[in-house]
Design a protein around this motif. Structure first.
Motif, PDB file in Angstrom:
ATOM      1  N   VAL A   1       0.831  -1.205   0.000  1.00 19.29           N
ATOM      2  CA  VAL A   1       0.000   0.000   0.000  1.00 19.29           C
ATOM      3  C   VAL A   1       0.874   1.266   0.000  1.00 19.29           C
ATOM      4  O   VAL A   1       1.792   1.396   0.815  1.00 19.29           O
ATOM      5  CB  VAL A   1      -0.948   0.012   1.216  1.00 19.29           C
ATOM      6  CG1 VAL A   1      -1.862   1.236   1.162  1.00 19.29           C
ATOM      7  CG2 VAL A   1      -1.775  -1.276   1.274  1.00 19.29           C
ATOM      8  N   GLN A   2       0.528   2.200  -0.885  1.00 21.68           N
ATOM      9  CA  GLN A   2       1.250   3.457  -0.994  1.00 21.68           C
ATOM     10  C   GLN A   2       0.418   4.668  -0.594  1.00 21.68           C
ATOM     11  O   GLN A   2       0.955   5.674  -0.134  1.00 21.68           O
ATOM     12  CB  GLN A   2       1.726   3.653  -2.444  1.00 21.68           C
ATOM     13  CG  GLN A   2       2.696   2.598  -2.932  1.00 21.68           C
ATOM     14  CD  GLN A   2       4.023   2.667  -2.220  1.00 21.68           C
ATOM     15  OE1 GLN A   2       4.779   3.623  -2.376  1.00 21.68           O
ATOM     16  NE2 GLN A   2       4.327   1.651  -1.423  1.00 21.68           N
ATOM     17  N   GLU A   3      -0.882   4.565  -0.747  1.00 23.97           N
ATOM     18  CA  GLU A   3      -1.757   5.724  -0.499  1.00 23.97           C
ATOM     19  C   GLU A   3      -3.147   5.225  -0.132  1.00 23.97           C
ATOM     20  O   GLU A   3      -3.606   4.200  -0.635  1.00 23.97           O
ATOM     21  CB  GLU A   3      -1.820   6.582  -1.767  1.00 23.97           C
ATOM     22  CG  GLU A   3      -2.760   7.763  -1.696  1.00 23.97           C
ATOM     23  CD  GLU A   3      -2.887   8.491  -3.032  1.00 23.97           C
ATOM     24  OE1 GLU A   3      -3.692   9.448  -3.104  1.00 23.97           O
ATOM     25  OE2 GLU A   3      -2.206   8.094  -4.000  1.00 23.97           O
ATOM     26  N   GLY A   4      -3.833   5.953   0.746  1.00 27.39           N
ATOM     27  CA  GLY A   4      -5.194   5.591   1.115  1.00 27.39           C
ATOM     28  C   GLY A   4      -5.240   4.356   1.995  1.00 27.39           C
ATOM     29  O   GLY A   4      -4.259   3.989   2.642  1.00 27.39           O
TER      30      GLY A   4
ATOM     31  N   PRO B   1      -0.847   2.877   4.281  1.00 26.50           N
ATOM     32  CA  PRO B   1       0.445   3.104   3.633  1.00 26.50           C
ATOM     33  C   PRO B   1       1.608   2.483   4.406  1.00 26.50           C
ATOM     34  O   PRO B   1       1.706   2.623   5.627  1.00 26.50           O
ATOM     35  CB  PRO B   1       0.537   4.632   3.596  1.00 26.50           C
ATOM     36  CG  PRO B   1      -0.889   5.076   3.495  1.00 26.50           C
ATOM     37  CD  PRO B   1      -1.648   4.120   4.368  1.00 26.50           C
ATOM     38  N   GLY B   2       2.464   1.777   3.669  1.00 28.11           N
ATOM     39  CA  GLY B   2       3.596   1.094   4.272  1.00 28.11           C
ATOM     40  C   GLY B   2       3.308  -0.342   4.664  1.00 28.11           C
ATOM     41  O   GLY B   2       4.221  -1.060   5.075  1.00 28.11           O
ATOM     42  N   ARG B   3       2.081  -0.769   4.538  1.00 24.05           N
ATOM     43  CA  ARG B   3       1.726  -2.156   4.885  1.00 24.05           C
ATOM     44  C   ARG B   3       1.847  -3.033   3.644  1.00 24.05           C
ATOM     45  O   ARG B   3       1.238  -2.777   2.613  1.00 24.05           O
ATOM     46  CB  ARG B   3       0.331  -2.220   5.483  1.00 24.05           C
ATOM     47  CG  ARG B   3      -0.040  -3.597   6.041  1.00 24.05           C
ATOM     48  CD  ARG B   3      -1.047  -3.486   7.149  1.00 24.05           C
ATOM     49  NE  ARG B   3      -0.419  -2.925   8.362  1.00 24.05           N
ATOM     50  CZ  ARG B   3      -1.072  -2.692   9.502  1.00 24.05           C
ATOM     51  NH1 ARG B   3      -2.368  -2.980   9.590  1.00 24.05           N
ATOM     52  NH2 ARG B   3      -0.443  -2.186  10.539  1.00 24.05           N
ATOM     53  N   TRP B   4       2.644  -4.089   3.777  1.00 20.60           N
ATOM     54  CA  TRP B   4       2.946  -4.990   2.664  1.00 20.60           C
ATOM     55  C   TRP B   4       2.309  -6.335   2.961  1.00 20.60           C
ATOM     56  O   TRP B   4       2.673  -7.002   3.918  1.00 20.60           O
ATOM     57  CB  TRP B   4       4.458  -5.094   2.523  1.00 20.60           C
ATOM     58  CG  TRP B   4       4.979  -5.927   1.406  1.00 20.60           C
ATOM     59  CD1 TRP B   4       4.273  -6.475   0.364  1.00 20.60           C
ATOM     60  CD2 TRP B   4       6.340  -6.337   1.203  1.00 20.60           C
ATOM     61  NE1 TRP B   4       5.104  -7.177  -0.471  1.00 20.60           N
ATOM     62  CE2 TRP B   4       6.376  -7.110   0.017  1.00 20.60           C
ATOM     63  CE3 TRP B   4       7.524  -6.107   1.903  1.00 20.60           C
ATOM     64  CZ2 TRP B   4       7.552  -7.655  -0.473  1.00 20.60           C
ATOM     65  CZ3 TRP B   4       8.699  -6.656   1.424  1.00 20.60           C
ATOM     66  CH2 TRP B   4       8.710  -7.415   0.246  1.00 20.60           C
ATOM     67  N   PHE B   5       1.345  -6.724   2.134  1.00 24.45           N
ATOM     68  CA  PHE B   5       0.595  -7.960   2.333  1.00 24.45           C
ATOM     69  C   PHE B   5       1.143  -9.085   1.466  1.00 24.45           C
ATOM     70  O   PHE B   5       1.491  -8.892   0.301  1.00 24.45           O
ATOM     71  CB  PHE B   5      -0.886  -7.764   1.992  1.00 24.45           C
ATOM     72  CG  PHE B   5      -1.653  -6.985   3.014  1.00 24.45           C
ATOM     73  CD1 PHE B   5      -2.232  -7.609   4.108  1.00 24.45           C
ATOM     74  CD2 PHE B   5      -1.795  -5.616   2.883  1.00 24.45           C
ATOM     75  CE1 PHE B   5      -2.939  -6.893   5.053  1.00 24.45           C
ATOM     76  CE2 PHE B   5      -2.507  -4.884   3.825  1.00 24.45           C
ATOM     77  CZ  PHE B   5      -3.080  -5.522   4.909  1.00 24.45           C
TER      78      PHE B   5
ATOM     79  N   ALA C   1      -3.828   3.626  -3.622  1.00 22.78           N
ATOM     80  CA  ALA C   1      -2.796   3.150  -4.549  1.00 22.78           C
ATOM     81  C   ALA C   1      -1.954   2.069  -3.892  1.00 22.78           C
ATOM     82  O   ALA C   1      -1.686   2.127  -2.686  1.00 22.78           O
ATOM     83  CB  ALA C   1      -1.911   4.306  -5.003  1.00 22.78           C
ATOM     84  N   HIS C   2      -1.542   1.105  -4.710  1.00 24.84           N
ATOM     85  CA  HIS C   2      -0.615   0.085  -4.219  1.00 24.84           C
ATOM     86  C   HIS C   2       0.165  -0.526  -5.385  1.00 24.84           C
ATOM     87  O   HIS C   2      -0.236  -0.444  -6.544  1.00 24.84           O
ATOM     88  CB  HIS C   2      -1.351  -1.012  -3.435  1.00 24.84           C
ATOM     89  CG  HIS C   2      -2.241  -1.892  -4.260  1.00 24.84           C
ATOM     90  ND1 HIS C   2      -3.388  -2.459  -3.768  1.00 24.84           N
ATOM     91  CD2 HIS C   2      -2.168  -2.340  -5.545  1.00 24.84           C
ATOM     92  CE1 HIS C   2      -3.970  -3.197  -4.696  1.00 24.84           C
ATOM     93  NE2 HIS C   2      -3.243  -3.140  -5.779  1.00 24.84           N
TER      94      HIS C   2
ATOM     95  N   ASP D   1       8.849   4.479   0.960  1.00 22.08           N
ATOM     96  CA  ASP D   1       9.800   5.034  -0.008  1.00 22.08           C
ATOM     97  C   ASP D   1      11.183   4.388   0.107  1.00 22.08           C
ATOM     98  O   ASP D   1      12.184   4.969  -0.290  1.00 22.08           O
ATOM     99  CB  ASP D   1       9.934   6.543   0.174  1.00 22.08           C
ATOM    100  CG  ASP D   1      10.356   6.930   1.593  1.00 22.08           C
ATOM    101  OD1 ASP D   1      10.403   6.035   2.462  1.00 22.08           O
ATOM    102  OD2 ASP D   1      10.644   8.114   1.831  1.00 22.08           O
ATOM    103  N   GLY D   2      11.255   3.170   0.628  1.00 19.85           N
ATOM    104  CA  GLY D   2      12.536   2.505   0.836  1.00 19.85           C
ATOM    105  C   GLY D   2      12.934   1.612  -0.328  1.00 19.85           C
ATOM    106  O   GLY D   2      12.443   1.751  -1.457  1.00 19.85           O
ATOM    107  N   GLU D   3      13.825   0.643  -0.049  1.00 13.38           N
ATOM    108  CA  GLU D   3      14.357  -0.233  -1.082  1.00 13.38           C
ATOM    109  C   GLU D   3      13.276  -1.125  -1.696  1.00 13.38           C
ATOM    110  O   GLU D   3      13.316  -1.411  -2.895  1.00 13.38           O
ATOM    111  CB  GLU D   3      15.471  -1.096  -0.503  1.00 13.38           C
ATOM    112  CG  GLU D   3      16.728  -0.324  -0.127  1.00 13.38           C
ATOM    113  CD  GLU D   3      17.831  -1.235   0.372  1.00 13.38           C
ATOM    114  OE1 GLU D   3      17.649  -2.475   0.336  1.00 13.38           O
ATOM    115  OE2 GLU D   3      18.882  -0.713   0.792  1.00 13.38           O
ATOM    116  N   VAL D   4      12.334  -1.567  -0.881  1.00 16.92           N
ATOM    117  CA  VAL D   4      11.273  -2.425  -1.409  1.00 16.92           C
ATOM    118  C   VAL D   4      10.446  -1.672  -2.439  1.00 16.92           C
ATOM    119  O   VAL D   4      10.138  -2.196  -3.521  1.00 16.92           O
ATOM    120  CB  VAL D   4      10.386  -2.959  -0.268  1.00 16.92           C
ATOM    121  CG1 VAL D   4       9.117  -3.604  -0.827  1.00 16.92           C
ATOM    122  CG2 VAL D   4      11.156  -3.958   0.578  1.00 16.92           C
TER     123      VAL D   4
END
Length: 201
Positions: free
Chosen positions: A45-48, A63-67, A86-87, A116-119
């Motif tokens: 997730v990037q936004e919302g 945002p920042g949660r990676w499923f 957005a994701h 906004d990191g390496e991932v």
């Protein structure tokens, strides 16, 4: 500390069927009713925000949660209608399908990392390369998928998991056998027969 044998990795492969970057406005609808998907999924997730239910447990996508949604896991989701969303996403296979490595790791369904990191940079690179047809780009796409899988494992598992070499394990077994049968006639042929190896090895 858990130890895995490197036989788990001898035939390890991954194939990404689809993926990219998805964005929808505040009034747009993004939802899916309960289903089971035949491939694994990544949503980063990037936004919302959105709400997702995986195997009857509800999670908030922020945002920042990676499923990570394993293939075959029952899930449903719906976007929050109050804002844009957005994701990054991927649908992929881990091969061979019958391999129990990733089930045995019991990976969590999500981890929290910087947006906004390496991932994120790897997802962006994947998105830019995924539709290219050059051989070197196809290899980079596969490499990026394997890197992302490794990143998810590294972030989600707090304990160290080491991978032992099959050859190292075999050498240890041979030495233990020699010590326990030291008074016997132990030729190369005897040892080779006992451990299913060629005498020259």
């Amino acid at each position: 500390m858990r130890i895995l044998n490197d036989l788990h990795f001898a035939n390890l492969n991954a194939h990404c069927h689809a993926g990219g970057f998805f964005r929808i406005g505040a009034e747009g609808i993004w939802e899916c009713y309960p289903h089971r998907f035949q491939q694994n999924k990544f949503y980063f997730v990037q936004e919302g925000s959105f709400r997702i239910t995986i195997e009857n447990r509800v999670y908030e996508g922020v945002p920042g949660r990676w499923f990570f949604i394993p293939a075959g896991a029952a899930h449903e989701y719906a976007k929050d209608m109050s804002s844009a969303y957005a994701h990054y996403w991927m649908h992929f296979d881990l091969l061979p399908r019958e391999m129990e490595l990733f089930q045995s790791l019991q990976l969590p369904y999500y981890v929290d990392i910087p947006t906004d990191g390496e991932v994120a940079a790897k997802f962006r690179e994947y998105t830019s390369l995924r539709n290219r047809t050059a051989l070197h780009d196809k290899i980079r796409v596969k490499a990026l998928l394997l890197e992302l899988i490794a990143d998810y494992v590294q972030v989600s598992l707090p304990e160290d998991i080491n991978v032992s070499s099959q050859s190292e394990s075999l050498i240890g077994d041979v030495l233990e056998y020699i010590h326990s049968h030291i008074r016997e006639d132990l030729s190369n042929t005897v040892l080779a027969d006992g451990f299913h190896m060629h005498p020259n090895h």
